[in-house]
Design a protein around this motif. Structure first.
Motif, mmCIF file in Angstrom:
data_model
loop_
_atom_site.group_PDB
_atom_site.id
_atom_site.type_symbol
_atom_site.label_atom_id
_atom_site.label_comp_id
_atom_site.label_asym_id
_atom_site.label_seq_id
_atom_site.Cartn_x
_atom_site.Cartn_y
_atom_site.Cartn_z
ATOM 1 N N ALA B 26 0.843 -1.207 0.000
ATOM 2 C CA ALA B 26 0.000 0.000 0.000
ATOM 3 C C ALA B 26 0.873 1.250 0.000
ATOM 4 O O ALA B 26 0.670 2.165 -0.808
ATOM 5 N N VAL B 27 1.876 1.270 0.889
ATOM 6 C CA VAL B 27 2.769 2.438 0.935
ATOM 7 C C VAL B 27 3.455 2.612 -0.420
ATOM 8 O O VAL B 27 3.474 3.699 -1.003
ATOM 9 N N GLY B 28 3.994 1.510 -0.935
ATOM 10 C CA GLY B 28 4.705 1.567 -2.213
ATOM 11 C C GLY B 28 3.828 2.065 -3.347
ATOM 12 O O GLY B 28 4.210 2.961 -4.095
ATOM 13 N N SER B 29 2.614 1.511 -3.451
ATOM 14 C CA SER B 29 1.792 1.885 -4.603
ATOM 15 C C SER B 29 1.193 3.278 -4.438
ATOM 16 O O SER B 29 0.964 3.971 -5.427
ATOM 17 N N VAL B 34 1.087 8.349 -6.729
ATOM 18 C CA VAL B 34 0.981 9.815 -6.672
ATOM 19 C C VAL B 34 2.034 10.445 -7.593
ATOM 20 O O VAL B 34 1.743 11.369 -8.358
ATOM 21 N N VAL B 35 3.256 9.897 -7.543
ATOM 22 C CA VAL B 35 4.315 10.420 -8.418
ATOM 23 C C VAL B 35 3.902 10.275 -9.890
ATOM 24 O O VAL B 35 4.006 11.217 -10.686
ATOM 25 N N ILE B 90 5.449 -8.522 -3.462
ATOM 26 C CA ILE B 90 5.101 -7.146 -3.088
ATOM 27 C C ILE B 90 5.373 -6.205 -4.261
ATOM 28 O O ILE B 90 4.547 -5.349 -4.599
ATOM 29 N N LEU B 91 6.513 -6.410 -4.934
ATOM 30 C CA LEU B 91 6.861 -5.580 -6.085
ATOM 31 C C LEU B 91 5.768 -5.649 -7.157
ATOM 32 O O LEU B 91 5.317 -4.624 -7.680
ATOM 33 N N THR B 97 -0.840 -2.086 -8.773
ATOM 34 C CA THR B 97 -1.758 -1.191 -8.066
ATOM 35 C C THR B 97 -1.453 0.281 -8.342
ATOM 36 O O THR B 97 -2.356 1.110 -8.412
ATOM 37 N N SER B 98 -0.156 0.598 -8.519
ATOM 38 C CA SER B 98 0.220 1.998 -8.722
ATOM 39 C C SER B 98 -0.456 2.576 -9.964
ATOM 40 O O SER B 98 -0.762 3.769 -10.013
ATOM 41 N N ALA B 99 -0.703 1.741 -10.973
ATOM 42 C CA ALA B 99 -1.367 2.230 -12.189
ATOM 43 C C ALA B 99 -2.770 2.721 -11.860
ATOM 44 O O ALA B 99 -3.222 3.747 -12.385
#
Lengths: 242, 218
Positions: B26-29, B34-35, B90-91, B97-99
């Motif tokens: 969650a933190v990573g994505s 946001v970036v 996790i990666l 998820t980041s997308a």
């Protein structure tokens, strides 16, 4: 203070500013009037480069407008702007709206900025609203807060882009009163407006625009009593009919 | 019911494992999303292209495929480290998820009235300052509900990481209990389902609270 020469601007096929020449000397109040679509708002927005121009030259305080970047940000800090739709920062209180610029742009200390902010809110008559959010204020109060926000930067010149057009009639006076007192204090101002009363009372010059051109540039008395062009006569007959 | 009670410690460990995986992911994505969301509205074209390409690839590939690439593609490139399958799991979750986070953030940025950015620029804030002080704080408030959905979907997607053989994760408990210990499948699945609900239901409630807390009047 402001000097525009040969300024042209297009929106696609629309030629919105045609060879505009305009000078606003330090301490003068210049009111820009004209029918809607005449380019007067665009003119106002080119001066702090919220709109870029296609050709021509704009100088503020003797320096040509810089391109995007830090240099431009510095110039904007010296040019106050008041918008038709207030544009107060919705997530910040009225006082925070006023102190943000001094703290983040000028590097002022927080307590110093707060003191300045409260003085300015006092001046525009809404010090008792300092801790509210913009949406909790009336339109007239919001616009006065927006003027205080611009003044907090200690600008060399103030631009007003139809500051009363979004207001209910009974709130127009309270905003105009603030603007008139600014004018009396010697602030250099360029005001795009439909308020003929303000033009008569506070303006040193009235600039009449139509179809992207400056058609007349005169004192308020001579413009309202003896407009030279047919466009201006026609415009005045329509707005002064009632 | 006995199947669950008798093996409660195993379910509990699985729950903690899933929570750990989800916390990192969650933190990573969120950070990456946001970036990327900022990239997509950036005035710099190459950054916009990167954001666009990222979303196109990871939003349109199945998570399983992304995980396969991470788990079996990276070793081909000579990448290896301790707890390899856990971290590539996790990666994979983060990449995928980041997308979705990116698109939610972009919609939030677009929902902020253009006048806010104009006013920010007009008082002399730089692009970075107006983004950080004016645009993002307002954008993130409006995207709490869609981001919540994305994160809850991520919790459920994390079951795939367990299916890849990462032990100590909730979904992997199914395999441990049924294959290794020969317990019946259905009660075990019920236990696992309850485990996921223990994570997702409070998460949903927390998001509702957060949404009310950060709401701003307009």
């Amino acid at each position: 203070m402001i000097h525009m020469t040969g300024v042209n601007k297009h929106f696609g096929p629309l030629h919105v500013l045609r060879d505009v020449e305009l000078t606003v000397p330090t301490g003068q109040v210049v009111v820009v009037i004209g029918p809607s679509g005449s380019g007067k708002s665009t003119l106002c927005r080119t001066i702090n480069r919220l709109e870029s121009i296609d050709s021509g030259r704009i100088e503020v305080d003797g320096k040509p407008l810089p391109a995007e970047g830090r240099e431009l940000a510095r110039l904007r800090a010296d040019v106050g702007m008041v918008f038709q739709s207030f544009n107060l920062f919705a997530h910040k209180t009225i006082l925070e709206n006023v102190t943000l610029g001094p703290v983040k742009v000028r590097g002022m200390k927080a307590d110093e900025a707060r003191k300045l902010g409260m003085e300015l809110l006092e001046r525009v008559g809404i010090a008792n609203q300092a801790d509210k959010h913009p949406a909790q204020l009336s339109g007239g109060q919001q616009q006065r807060a927006a003027i205080a926000r611009a003044l907090a930067m200690k600008p060399k010149v103030m631009l007003f882009d139809e500051p009363t057009s979004a207001l209910d009639p009974e709130m127009i006076t309270e905003v105009l009163d603030v603007m008139i007192s600014l004018a009396k204090d010697g602030m250099t101002m360029l005001v795009v407006t439909h308020e003929m009363g303000f033009a008569r009372r506070a303006a040193d010059r009235v600039v009449f625009m139509a179809d992207g051109q400056v058609v007349e540039d005169a004192t308020p008395e001579s413009f309202f009593q003896n407009p030279e062009s047919d466009r201006a006569k026609d415009f005045l007959s329509k707005i002064l009919a009632h | 019911m006995n199947v669950i009670i008798d093996n409660i410690d195993l379910f509990w460990d699985g729950l903690l494992g899933t929570l750990m995986i989800c916390a990192y992911a969650a933190v990573g994505s969120l950070v990456l999303g946001v970036v990327l969301g900022i990239f997509r509205v950036s005035p710099v074209p190459p950054l916009r292209w990167i954001g666009q390409a990222w979303v196109t690839v990871f939003r349109n590939c199945p998570l399983t495929v992304v995980l396969f690439f991470c788990a079996f593609g990276l070793p081909e490139l000579g990448v290896d480290f301790p707890d390899f399958y856990l971290w590539v799991g996790i990666l994979g979750l983060v990449l995928y998820t980041s997308a979705f986070v990116c698109e939610a953030v972009r919609s939030g940025i677009n929902a902020v009235q253009p006048g806010q950015a104009e006013a920010a620029r007009a008082i002399g804030l730089t692009f970075t300052q107006s983004l950080g002080l004016i645009i993002l704080p307002q954008a993130l408030r409006t995207v709490v509900p869609p981001l919540g959905s994305v994160l809850i979907a991520m919790v459920k997607n994390s079951a795939l990481v367990g299916a890849f053989g990462v032990g100590g994760e909730l979904f992997a408990t199914v395999d441990t209990l049924t294959s290794a210990r020969g317990l019946p499948l259905i009660p075990v699945l019920v236990g696992v389902a309850i485990g996921y609900l223990i994570i997702t239901l409070p998460a949903g409630a927390l998001l509702g609270l957060l949404e009310r807390k950060v709401a701003i009047a307009r």
